[in-house]
Motif scaffolding. Structure first.
Motif, PDB file in Angstrom:
ATOM      1  N   SER A  34      35.918  26.100  25.472  1.00 27.25           N
ATOM      2  CA  SER A  34      37.416  25.750  25.152  1.00 27.25           C
ATOM      3  C   SER A  34      37.713  26.805  25.871  1.00 27.25           C
ATOM      4  O   SER A  34      39.014  26.923  26.494  1.00 27.25           O
ATOM      5  CB  SER A  34      37.655  25.096  23.688  1.00 27.25           C
ATOM      6  OG  SER A  34      37.592  23.447  23.835  1.00 27.25           O
ATOM      7  N   LYS A  35      38.077  27.885  25.049  1.00 29.49           N
ATOM      8  CA  LYS A  35      38.378  29.180  25.431  1.00 29.49           C
ATOM      9  C   LYS A  35      38.433  29.706  26.995  1.00 29.49           C
ATOM     10  O   LYS A  35      38.562  30.192  27.534  1.00 29.49           O
ATOM     11  CB  LYS A  35      37.788  30.760  24.269  1.00 29.49           C
ATOM     12  CG  LYS A  35      37.571  31.755  24.066  1.00 29.49           C
ATOM     13  CD  LYS A  35      37.743  32.426  23.350  1.00 29.49           C
ATOM     14  CE  LYS A  35      37.658  34.043  23.915  1.00 29.49           C
ATOM     15  NZ  LYS A  35      37.365  35.076  23.078  1.00 29.49           N
ATOM     16  N   ILE A  36      36.699  29.351  27.355  1.00 28.67           N
ATOM     17  CA  ILE A  36      36.978  30.192  28.544  1.00 28.67           C
ATOM     18  C   ILE A  36      37.932  29.496  29.841  1.00 28.67           C
ATOM     19  O   ILE A  36      38.232  29.314  30.512  1.00 28.67           O
ATOM     20  CB  ILE A  36      35.119  29.505  28.947  1.00 28.67           C
ATOM     21  CG1 ILE A  36      34.407  31.528  28.623  1.00 28.67           C
ATOM     22  CG2 ILE A  36      35.228  30.213  30.700  1.00 28.67           C
ATOM     23  CD1 ILE A  36      33.334  30.672  28.538  1.00 28.67           C
ATOM     24  N   GLU A  37      37.543  28.178  29.136  1.00 26.30           N
ATOM     25  CA  GLU A  37      38.658  27.131  30.178  1.00 26.30           C
ATOM     26  C   GLU A  37      39.886  27.050  29.814  1.00 26.30           C
ATOM     27  O   GLU A  37      40.662  27.182  31.429  1.00 26.30           O
ATOM     28  CB  GLU A  37      38.524  25.227  29.636  1.00 26.30           C
ATOM     29  CG  GLU A  37      37.160  24.645  30.410  1.00 26.30           C
ATOM     30  CD  GLU A  37      36.756  23.343  29.691  1.00 26.30           C
ATOM     31  OE1 GLU A  37      35.668  22.962  29.724  1.00 26.30           O
ATOM     32  OE2 GLU A  37      36.923  23.442  28.724  1.00 26.30           O
ATOM     33  N   THR A  38      40.536  27.436  29.293  1.00 30.23           N
ATOM     34  CA  THR A  38      41.723  28.049  28.831  1.00 30.23           C
ATOM     35  C   THR A  38      41.967  29.033  29.626  1.00 30.23           C
ATOM     36  O   THR A  38      43.133  29.356  30.532  1.00 30.23           O
ATOM     37  CB  THR A  38      42.048  28.383  27.647  1.00 30.23           C
ATOM     38  OG1 THR A  38      42.123  27.380  27.292  1.00 30.23           O
ATOM     39  CG2 THR A  38      43.333  28.467  27.567  1.00 30.23           C
ATOM     40  N   GLU A  39      40.689  29.938  29.971  1.00 30.30           N
ATOM     41  CA  GLU A  39      42.219  31.620  30.657  1.00 30.30           C
ATOM     42  C   GLU A  39      41.595  30.817  32.254  1.00 30.30           C
ATOM     43  O   GLU A  39      42.106  31.794  33.363  1.00 30.30           O
ATOM     44  CB  GLU A  39      40.578  32.133  29.828  1.00 30.30           C
ATOM     45  CG  GLU A  39      40.630  33.354  30.611  1.00 30.30           C
ATOM     46  CD  GLU A  39      39.988  34.458  30.025  1.00 30.30           C
ATOM     47  OE1 GLU A  39      40.041  36.052  30.379  1.00 30.30           O
ATOM     48  OE2 GLU A  39      38.723  34.789  28.652  1.00 30.30           O
ATOM     49  N   ILE A  40      40.177  30.531  32.258  1.00 32.83           N
ATOM     50  CA  ILE A  40      40.079  30.036  34.324  1.00 32.83           C
ATOM     51  C   ILE A  40      41.724  29.726  33.993  1.00 32.83           C
ATOM     52  O   ILE A  40      42.418  29.113  35.573  1.00 32.83           O
ATOM     53  CB  ILE A  40      39.434  28.997  34.248  1.00 32.83           C
ATOM     54  CG1 ILE A  40      37.917  29.438  33.901  1.00 32.83           C
ATOM     55  CG2 ILE A  40      39.543  28.034  35.608  1.00 32.83           C
ATOM     56  CD1 ILE A  40      36.827  28.554  34.117  1.00 32.83           C
ATOM     57  N   LYS A  41      41.933  28.178  33.483  1.00 29.36           N
ATOM     58  CA  LYS A  41      43.568  27.334  33.744  1.00 29.36           C
ATOM     59  C   LYS A  41      44.731  28.616  33.361  1.00 29.36           C
ATOM     60  O   LYS A  41      45.620  28.170  34.319  1.00 29.36           O
ATOM     61  CB  LYS A  41      43.764  25.905  32.160  1.00 29.36           C
ATOM     62  CG  LYS A  41      45.023  25.419  33.029  1.00 29.36           C
ATOM     63  CD  LYS A  41      45.285  24.318  31.743  1.00 29.36           C
ATOM     64  CE  LYS A  41      46.627  24.224  32.152  1.00 29.36           C
ATOM     65  NZ  LYS A  41      46.405  23.038  30.811  1.00 29.36           N
ATOM     66  N   GLY A 190      32.563  39.296  25.041  1.00 32.86           N
ATOM     67  CA  GLY A 190      32.733  37.816  24.203  1.00 32.86           C
ATOM     68  C   GLY A 190      32.198  37.091  24.131  1.00 32.86           C
ATOM     69  O   GLY A 190      31.087  36.807  22.899  1.00 32.86           O
ATOM     70  N   LEU A 191      31.592  36.689  25.131  1.00 37.20           N
ATOM     71  CA  LEU A 191      31.240  35.675  24.875  1.00 37.20           C
ATOM     72  C   LEU A 191      28.643  35.739  25.532  1.00 37.20           C
ATOM     73  O   LEU A 191      28.432  34.934  24.429  1.00 37.20           O
ATOM     74  CB  LEU A 191      30.522  35.233  26.900  1.00 37.20           C
ATOM     75  CG  LEU A 191      29.508  34.248  27.491  1.00 37.20           C
ATOM     76  CD1 LEU A 191      29.384  33.251  26.884  1.00 37.20           C
ATOM     77  CD2 LEU A 191      29.357  34.224  28.958  1.00 37.20           C
ATOM     78  N   MET A 192      28.479  37.495  24.905  1.00 39.94           N
ATOM     79  CA  MET A 192      27.975  37.749  24.331  1.00 39.94           C
ATOM     80  C   MET A 192      26.885  37.510  22.994  1.00 39.94           C
ATOM     81  O   MET A 192      26.882  37.508  23.053  1.00 39.94           O
ATOM     82  CB  MET A 192      27.118  39.240  25.649  1.00 39.94           C
ATOM     83  CG  MET A 192      27.265  39.031  26.872  1.00 39.94           C
ATOM     84  SD  MET A 192      25.608  38.192  27.725  1.00 39.94           S
ATOM     85  CE  MET A 192      24.072  38.812  27.341  1.00 39.94           C
ATOM     86  N   ASN A 193      28.239  38.622  22.522  1.00 37.83           N
ATOM     87  CA  ASN A 193      28.420  38.464  21.298  1.00 37.83           C
ATOM     88  C   ASN A 193      27.952  36.284  20.516  1.00 37.83           C
ATOM     89  O   ASN A 193      27.167  36.439  19.646  1.00 37.83           O
ATOM     90  CB  ASN A 193      29.475  39.342  20.646  1.00 37.83           C
ATOM     91  CG  ASN A 193      29.484  40.249  21.163  1.00 37.83           C
ATOM     92  OD1 ASN A 193      28.614  40.758  20.905  1.00 37.83           O
ATOM     93  ND2 ASN A 193      30.809  40.955  20.519  1.00 37.83           N
ATOM     94  N   VAL A 194      28.648  35.394  21.318  1.00 35.66           N
ATOM     95  CA  VAL A 194      28.677  34.682  20.909  1.00 35.66           C
ATOM     96  C   VAL A 194      27.535  33.871  20.957  1.00 35.66           C
ATOM     97  O   VAL A 194      26.394  33.330  19.858  1.00 35.66           O
ATOM     98  CB  VAL A 194      29.796  33.737  21.933  1.00 35.66           C
ATOM     99  CG1 VAL A 194      29.170  31.920  21.016  1.00 35.66           C
ATOM    100  CG2 VAL A 194      31.081  33.662  21.142  1.00 35.66           C
ATOM    101  N   LEU A 195      26.807  34.542  22.668  1.00 33.71           N
ATOM    102  CA  LEU A 195      25.196  34.300  22.687  1.00 33.71           C
ATOM    103  C   LEU A 195      24.705  34.994  21.630  1.00 33.71           C
ATOM    104  O   LEU A 195      23.044  34.168  21.107  1.00 33.71           O
ATOM    105  CB  LEU A 195      25.299  34.288  24.126  1.00 33.71           C
ATOM    106  CG  LEU A 195      25.768  32.961  24.802  1.00 33.71           C
ATOM    107  CD1 LEU A 195      25.245  33.646  26.185  1.00 33.71           C
ATOM    108  CD2 LEU A 195      25.607  31.742  24.765  1.00 33.71           C
TER     109      LEU A 195
END
Length: 228
Positions: A34-41, A190-195
Motif C-alpha cells: 500500500s505504501k509503495i502504491e501510494t508513492e507511485i500514485k 525501507g523496503l530492504m528493512n521490511v524484507l
C-alpha cells in the motif's frame, strides 16, 4: 525514487505476498504494498500536473482567449501562510478583481475547499484542495478578492495551533522524503528493512522465496549496469 524503481519494488512485494502464508508476514507485506502504491500514485499525479501546465503554457493566447469560455484551467500555483486563527491561501489570477463577485465561488467542508472562478478572460479557473492537515470551521471560513489575487481564509477549528503543511498528503510525502535527505542511504532501504524483518520471522519456504527474489534482483541490476 524513480517511478521505474518503485514499480520493480511493487512487483517484488506482490510476488512475496502470493507466497506468504503467515498472517504477520502477509500484513507486513500488504502494508508495504500500500505504501509503495501510494508513492507511485503521487508521482504519477505530479507528472500529470506538470504535463498539464506545460501544455497550457504552450497554447497561444490569441487562439485560446476568444473562443474558450467553457475551458476550465486547474490552478496549481499558490502560496499560503497562517496566523493564530486562519490558514491563508493566496492565488494569483490576473484581472480577477474585475469579474462580478458572484463569479468567484468557494465551497468549504471541514477538511477541504474548492474554488471556482467563472469567465475570467474567456476561461474558468478551479482549485480543489482535499484532506486539509487539520479541521477548519466552515462557518468561519471565507474568501476575499483583491487586485489580481483571490485570498482564501480557512478558519482553524482549533486556534493557536501550527500547521506544518497545508494537506495530509503533503505531510506524508514530505515525511517519506526525509530519510533520503537526512541520511546518505539508498532510497530502497525501507523496503530492504521490511524484507529483512520478514526473512527473520519467516519459515523456510518464505526464506527461500526471499533469497531467490534477492538473487534475481541483483542479477537484473548487474545486467543493467553492464549495458550502460
Amino acid at each position: 525514487m524513480a517511478s521505474e524503481e518503485l514499480q520493480k519494488d511493487l512487483e517484488e512485494v506482490k510476488v512475496l505476498l502470493e507466497k506468504a502464508t503467515r498472517k504477520r508476514i502477509r500484513d507486513a507485506l500488504t502494508a508495504e504494498k500500500s505504501k509503495i502504491e501510494t508513492e507511485i500514485k503521487n508521482k504519477m499525479q505530479q507528472k500529470s500536473q506538470k504535463k498539464a501546465e506545460l501544455l497550457d503554457n504552450e497554447k497561444p493566447a490569441a487562439v485560446v482567449a476568444p473562443i474558450t469560455t467553457g475551458y476550465t484551467v486547474k490552478i496549481s500555483n499558490y502560496g499560503w501562510d497562517q496566523s493564530d486563527k486562519f490558514v491563508k491561501i493566496y492565488i494569483t489570477l490576473t484581472g480577477v478583481h474585475q469579474v462580478p463577485t458572484e463569479n468567484v465561488q468557494v465551497h468549504f467542508t471541514e477538511r477541504s475547499f474548492d474554488l471556482l472562478v467563472k469567465n475570467l478572460n474567456g476561461k474558468s479557473y478551479s482549485m480543489i484542495v482535499n484532506n486539509l492537515l487539520k479541521p477548519i470551521s466552515v462557518e468561519g471560513s471565507s474568501k476575499k478578492v483583491k487586485t489580481d489575487t483571490v485570498l482564501i481564509l480557512c478558519r482553524k477549528k482549533v486556534e493557536n495551533t501550527r500547521w506544518d503543511y497545508l494537506t495530509q498528503v503533503e505531510k506524508e510525502c514530505k515525511e517519506k522524503e526525509k530519510p533520503s535527505y537526512d541520511t546518505e542511504t539508498d532510497p530502497s532501504e525501507g523496503l530492504m528493512n521490511v524484507l529483512k524483518k520478514i526473512y527473520e520471522d519467516g519459515d523456510d519456504d518464505m526464506k527461500r522465496t526471499i533469497n531467490k527474489a534477492w538473487v534475481e534482483s541483483r542479477e537484473k541490476q548487474a545486467k543493467g549496469d553492464t549495458e550502460f
